[in-house]
Design an enzyme around this catalytic site. Structure first.
Site, PDB file in Angstrom:
ATOM      1  N   GLY A 236       0.707  -1.233  -0.110  1.00 37.25           N
ATOM      2  CA  GLY A 236      -0.069  -0.069  -0.022  1.00 37.25           C
ATOM      3  C   GLY A 236       0.983   1.366  -0.087  1.00 37.25           C
ATOM      4  O   GLY A 236       2.075   1.386  -0.482  1.00 37.25           O
ATOM      5  N   SER A 237       0.425   2.530   0.588  1.00 41.38           N
ATOM      6  CA  SER A 237       1.006   3.756   0.507  1.00 41.38           C
ATOM      7  C   SER A 237       1.988   3.738   1.446  1.00 41.38           C
ATOM      8  O   SER A 237       1.997   2.781   2.412  1.00 41.38           O
ATOM      9  CB  SER A 237      -0.024   4.744   0.681  1.00 41.38           C
ATOM     10  N   GLY A 241       2.152   2.409   5.391  1.00 39.94           N
ATOM     11  CA  GLY A 241       3.160   1.217   5.339  1.00 39.94           C
ATOM     12  C   GLY A 241       4.289   1.614   6.725  1.00 39.94           C
ATOM     13  O   GLY A 241       4.596   0.692   7.646  1.00 39.94           O
ATOM     14  N   GLU A 258       5.470  -3.695   0.766  1.00 34.17           N
ATOM     15  CA  GLU A 258       5.910  -3.214  -0.333  1.00 34.17           C
ATOM     16  C   GLU A 258       4.923  -1.963  -0.637  1.00 34.17           C
ATOM     17  O   GLU A 258       3.891  -1.886  -0.536  1.00 34.17           O
ATOM     18  CB  GLU A 258       5.327  -4.283  -1.475  1.00 34.17           C
ATOM     19  N   CYS A 292       2.613   0.304  -8.813  1.00 32.26           N
ATOM     20  CA  CYS A 292       3.703   0.782  -8.266  1.00 32.26           C
ATOM     21  C   CYS A 292       4.974   1.001  -8.993  1.00 32.26           C
ATOM     22  O   CYS A 292       5.832   1.471  -8.871  1.00 32.26           O
ATOM     23  CB  CYS A 292       3.755  -0.030  -7.066  1.00 32.26           C
TER      24      CYS A 292
HETATM   25  P1  NAD Z   1      -3.292   2.409   1.125  1.00 33.48           P
HETATM   26  O1  NAD Z   1      -2.096   2.415   1.892  1.00 33.48           O
HETATM   27  O2  NAD Z   1      -4.499   3.422   1.222  1.00 33.48           O
HETATM   28  O3  NAD Z   1      -4.283   0.917   1.445  1.00 33.48           O
HETATM   29  C1  NAD Z   1      -3.499  -0.162   1.437  1.00 33.48           C
HETATM   30  C2  NAD Z   1      -4.256  -1.237   2.225  1.00 33.48           C
HETATM   31  O4  NAD Z   1      -3.928  -0.803   3.739  1.00 33.48           O
HETATM   32  C3  NAD Z   1      -5.831  -1.218   2.241  1.00 33.48           C
HETATM   33  O5  NAD Z   1      -6.350  -2.604   2.374  1.00 33.48           O
HETATM   34  C4  NAD Z   1      -6.166  -0.456   3.266  1.00 33.48           C
HETATM   35  O6  NAD Z   1      -7.393  -0.521   3.799  1.00 33.48           O
HETATM   36  C5  NAD Z   1      -5.258  -0.799   4.345  1.00 33.48           C
HETATM   37  N1  NAD Z   1      -4.915   0.175   5.373  1.00 33.48           N
HETATM   38  C6  NAD Z   1      -5.169   1.403   5.482  1.00 33.48           C
HETATM   39  N2  NAD Z   1      -4.891   2.130   6.641  1.00 33.48           N
HETATM   40  C7  NAD Z   1      -4.333   1.009   7.458  1.00 33.48           C
HETATM   41  C8  NAD Z   1      -4.047   0.806   8.810  1.00 33.48           C
HETATM   42  N3  NAD Z   1      -4.081   1.820   9.650  1.00 33.48           N
HETATM   43  N4  NAD Z   1      -3.663  -0.532   9.226  1.00 33.48           N
HETATM   44  C9  NAD Z   1      -3.707  -1.363   8.307  1.00 33.48           C
HETATM   45  N5  NAD Z   1      -4.145  -1.424   7.076  1.00 33.48           N
HETATM   46  C10 NAD Z   1      -4.504  -0.060   6.732  1.00 33.48           C
HETATM   47  O7  NAD Z   1      -2.842   2.037  -0.269  1.00 33.48           O
HETATM   48  P2  NAD Z   1      -3.848   1.975  -1.780  1.00 33.48           P
HETATM   49  O8  NAD Z   1      -4.455   3.254  -1.929  1.00 33.48           O
HETATM   50  O9  NAD Z   1      -4.871   0.907  -1.646  1.00 33.48           O
HETATM   51  O10 NAD Z   1      -3.204   1.499  -2.759  1.00 33.48           O
HETATM   52  C11 NAD Z   1      -2.032   2.333  -3.409  1.00 33.48           C
HETATM   53  C12 NAD Z   1      -0.619   2.329  -2.932  1.00 33.48           C
HETATM   54  O11 NAD Z   1      -0.216   0.899  -2.934  1.00 33.48           O
HETATM   55  C13 NAD Z   1       0.387   3.180  -3.820  1.00 33.48           C
HETATM   56  O12 NAD Z   1       1.143   4.071  -2.904  1.00 33.48           O
HETATM   57  C14 NAD Z   1       1.142   2.246  -4.434  1.00 33.48           C
HETATM   58  O13 NAD Z   1       2.698   2.623  -4.811  1.00 33.48           O
HETATM   59  C15 NAD Z   1       1.154   1.079  -3.343  1.00 33.48           C
HETATM   60  N6  NAD Z   1       1.492  -0.070  -4.159  1.00 33.48           N
HETATM   61  C16 NAD Z   1       2.734  -0.655  -4.034  1.00 33.48           C
HETATM   62  C17 NAD Z   1       3.098  -1.895  -4.466  1.00 33.48           C
HETATM   63  C18 NAD Z   1       4.548  -2.482  -4.183  1.00 33.48           C
HETATM   64  O14 NAD Z   1       4.833  -3.550  -4.532  1.00 33.48           O
HETATM   65  N7  NAD Z   1       5.279  -1.525  -4.260  1.00 33.48           N
HETATM   66  C19 NAD Z   1       2.083  -2.528  -5.410  1.00 33.48           C
HETATM   67  C20 NAD Z   1       0.925  -2.147  -5.631  1.00 33.48           C
HETATM   68  C21 NAD Z   1       0.813  -0.855  -4.953  1.00 33.48           C
END
Ligand code: NAD
Length: 488
Positions: A236-237, A241, A258, A292
């Site tokens: 995720g973001s 993370g 990631e 990503c």
């Molecule tokens: P996000 O961080 O908003 O959400 C990712 C996940 O985390 C979701 O399931 C969300 O519900 C959960 N989440 C949110 N807050 C949380 C918390 N406090 N505790 C635990 N879980 C929580 O990210 P997004 O908008 O869904 O995805 C986009 C991001 O993901 C971009 O920054 C992108 O670069 C990244 N991404 C990285 C990769 C990689 O492999 N490097 C791959 C795909 C996406």
């Protein structure tokens, strides 16, 4: 456009049973916001705790299952994903907005991931008999080093690849004998549920795999905080993370992140320019730039800078942006209203900080109401925010470099380090770049986005933390090492 089926039975899967929740939510089609794709149950912390306890109990059995049993389960899941790639691809295109061919390819890749880990359960899985046998430095003592499952694995995933990212976490977790609690992103519950539904019919013991749909703040946080979750794999973001890392690290559980990227594609003067433009279009704009691994910085050697920009502009003008299910569409909508607003705000930031506008960056209207925008291209300076921060949308910038050395320095001048590409016909520069780009993955004369399913995936610096995902290297995260001494 005719609306597709509304999935109304999208419930939690906890301890081998489908469960409703106190509250519900809906997901809508980003290509046509009048279309509801799914009405789904939203879990709370109480349900999360029940699922985690069920996974803890199931671990005692599954961690001692035979490699053949694990292989059979994973093979069955992989086979069904491959056989149903068209209908599941349709669901993915409707819920996330990838074009249909992109969505079908993602489901197929998820199937291949499960198939790969079916083999891995036997070849190198925990308890499959691999490991090292060594002589001790002490007379008469023998040593073996083996891998064992870690325990309950929490899987938290983003919305942009809702089949393949969960697949590359769930498959190795199960292959190595762990139990799983999976929380998909809120924008794509039906994709997470469809994957869980296939897994639920694969003859796993109750509680070995659980699905929880709900908010990150409540359900995700429950996985992060629970002392019963032994390992947490998060994609995720970067900001979320960081929070996950601090909380899970503090309670000394395993954690793997990631996170974002700000990937560079370097174009040298000796490159095949048409191929370089092709790499830029695919890498920066396909899947609406919501990858990503997207190349959001195009670093171009001065001698070909203007020619490259002119050719890229021509290609962008010719792209078709539209409904994800329409034949001939190159780029679908972005995922939701908030992302569209963010992307358009980035276009405003680019203009305000003096980046030169080349093409696009406007909201578009189509026959259906969706989150459409034209792919945006700017000429930027290295200090501009659009050249430094992750955007995660169809916006890229070109940075000018005097020579290869400056291009490499610009490539590495970022807090991120997921992947980097170079287009060149110089073996010397290609080899040097592969060694000196500070990233987890390099691509030569290929787009930065688009990777194989059987080799490590992941990044350095702000793009990741912990062992790599996928391929044999996934064992690093999903197993723990035990050293056994025995007097022979
Ligand atoms: P996000 O961080 O908003 O959400 C990712 C996940 O985390 C979701 O399931 C969300 O519900 C959960 N989440 C949110 N807050 C949380 C918390 N406090 N505790 C635990 N879980 C929580 O990210 P997004 O908008 O869904 O995805 C986009 C991001 O993901 C971009 O920054 C992108 O670069 C990244 N991404 C990285 C990769 C990689 O492999 N490097 C791959 C795909 C996406």
């Amino acid at each position: 456009m005719i609306h597709g089926e509304i999935h109304q039975n999208v419930r939690q899967y906890i301890n081998g049973r489908w469960e409703t929740s106190a509250t519900t939510g809906v997901s809508v089609n980003p290509s046509d916001t009048s279309e509801v794709v799914a009405e789904y149950a939203r879990a709370d912390r109480r349900q999360a705790d029940i699922a985690i306890r069920a996974a803890t109990e199931a671990f005692a059995h599954w961690s001692h299952s035979t490699p053949q049993r694990r292989a059979d389960v994973l093979d069955r899941i992989g086979a069904e994903l491959l056989a149903r790639k068209d209908d599941l691809g349709l669901l993915l295109a409707r819920e996330e907005g990838k074009t249909l061919p992109e969505a079908v390819a993602e489901v197929a890749r998820a199937g291949q991931v499960f198939k790969f880990f079916a083999g891995e359960a036997i070849r190198g899985g925990a308890g499959s008999g691999g490991g090292e046998n060594l002589a001790s430095v002490r007379a008469g003592v023998q040593i073996d080093v083996t891998r064992e499952p870690v325990g309950v694995v929490g899987v938290i995933t983003p919305w942009n690849s809702p089949f393949v990212i969960p697949a590359w976490k769930i498959a190795p977790a199960l292959a190595h004998g762990n139990s799983v609690v999976f929380k998909p992103a809120e924008l794509v519950p039906a994709c997470g549920w469809a994957l869980a539904e296939i897994i639920s019919r694969a003859a796993l013991p109750a509680g070995t795999f659980n699905l929880l749909m709900g908010s990150g703040r409540e359900v995700g946080q429950a996985l992060v905080d629970s002392p019963l979750v032994d390992a947490l794999s998060f994609t995720g973001s970067a900001a979320n993370g960081e929070r996950v890392l601090q909380a899970v690290g503090l309670r000394r559980a395993k954690v793997q992140l990631e996170t974002g990227g700000k990937n560079a594609l370097v174009v040298l003067a000796d490159a095949d320019l048409d191929r370089a433009v092709d790499c830029a279009v695919q890498g920066a704009y396909f899947s609406a730039g919501q990858r990503c691994t997207a190349s959001s910085r195009l670093i171009v050697e001065s001698a070909v800078h203007d020619a490259f920009v002119a050719k890229l502009r021509q290609r962008l003008k010719a792209l078709t942006i539209g409904h994800a299910l329409e034949r001939g569409v190159d780029i679908g909508p972005v995922a939701d209203e908030e992302r569209l607003a963010q992307n358009l705000a980035w276009v405003g930031i680019a203009r305000n900080e003096g980046a030169e506008h080349v093409w696009g960056g406007e909201a578009l209207e189509r026959a259906t109401t969706g989150h459409y925008m034209s792919p945006a291209l700017f000429l930027a300076k290295p200090a501009h925010r659009i050249a430094r921060e992750e955007i995660f949308g169809p916006l890229a910038c070109v940075l000018r470099a005097d020579d290869y050395d400056e291009a490499l320095a610009l490539c590495n001048d970022t807090p991120f380090g997921l992947c980097a590409g170079i287009c060149t016909n110089s073996l010397k520069h290609a080899m040097h770049f592969r060694r000196h780009a500070v990233v987890g993955m390099t691509m030569v004369n290929l787009p930065t986005a688009g990777v194989d399913f059987h080799v490590p995936f992941g990044g350095r610096k702000g793009s990741g933390y912990g062992p790599r995902e996928q391929g044999r290297h996934a064992a690093e995260f999903y197993t723990t090492v035990k050293t056994g001494y025995m007097l022979a």
